[in-house]
Design a protein around this motif. Sequence first.
Motif, PDB file in Angstrom:
ATOM      1  N   LYS A 130       0.801  -1.227   0.000  1.00  0.00           N
ATOM      2  CA  LYS A 130       0.000   0.000   0.000  1.00  0.00           C
ATOM      3  C   LYS A 130       0.833   1.276   0.000  1.00  0.00           C
ATOM      4  N   ASP A 131       2.037   1.231   0.558  1.00  0.00           N
ATOM      5  CA  ASP A 131       2.889   2.424   0.590  1.00  0.00           C
ATOM      6  C   ASP A 131       3.992   2.397  -0.469  1.00  0.00           C
ATOM      7  N   SER A 132       3.944   1.413  -1.347  1.00  0.00           N
ATOM      8  CA  SER A 132       4.953   1.301  -2.393  1.00  0.00           C
ATOM      9  C   SER A 132       4.734   2.349  -3.486  1.00  0.00           C
TER      10      SER A 132
END
Length: 204
Positions: A130-132
């Motif tokens: 999700k934070d990539s």
Amino acid sequence: MYIPHYYKNENVNEVKEFLRKNSFGILINQVDGKPWATHIPLELDEDKDGKEILVSHISKANPQWKEFEKQPEVLCIFNGPHSYISSSWYKEEEVPTWDYIAVHVYGKLTILDEEAVMKSLHKLVTKYEKDSKNPISLHNMSQKTLRQVKGVVGFKIEITDIQAAYKLSQTRFEDHATIIKELNEGNVTSKEIARHIKKQATPK
């Protein structure tokens, strides 16, 4: 595990949050009568009945899974930050020690079918992508690639007990200011221990 009463953390919500943020743990059982451990992500979740579980998978090449049905009782260990505590930071003479956070989870393991394994893999990848900058999704992968799921054994662990040790210089309150100062001059993990010491010493 042995935990002196002043280091035992019985704040269930705090411990669960720790498990969510430190989900890379160690799964332990026995293989051929000897202790066996595998380092894997063990995700805290709930089953359809609302019972707390850990969910994960290991390679079929790992012989550990062949003991799952015969020995369903397992131990999972989760390690948090830790740091050496020099007694030179104390006002009075004492031996040095080590501060740390560790959680042991005991439970009963059940092997999952392929559909449930795939569902757990989707949740795992979504959580960590999700934070990539360029997140990948299993939904976009070919069936050829996804056939690798046949090479793993997925499982859930119904949690029967959680034991949490938060050893944070609770017995050295008069030395907290110096301990925190010294830890904050160290590496990332020592700074994290300093943060936890300050947090647990702050009146709620």
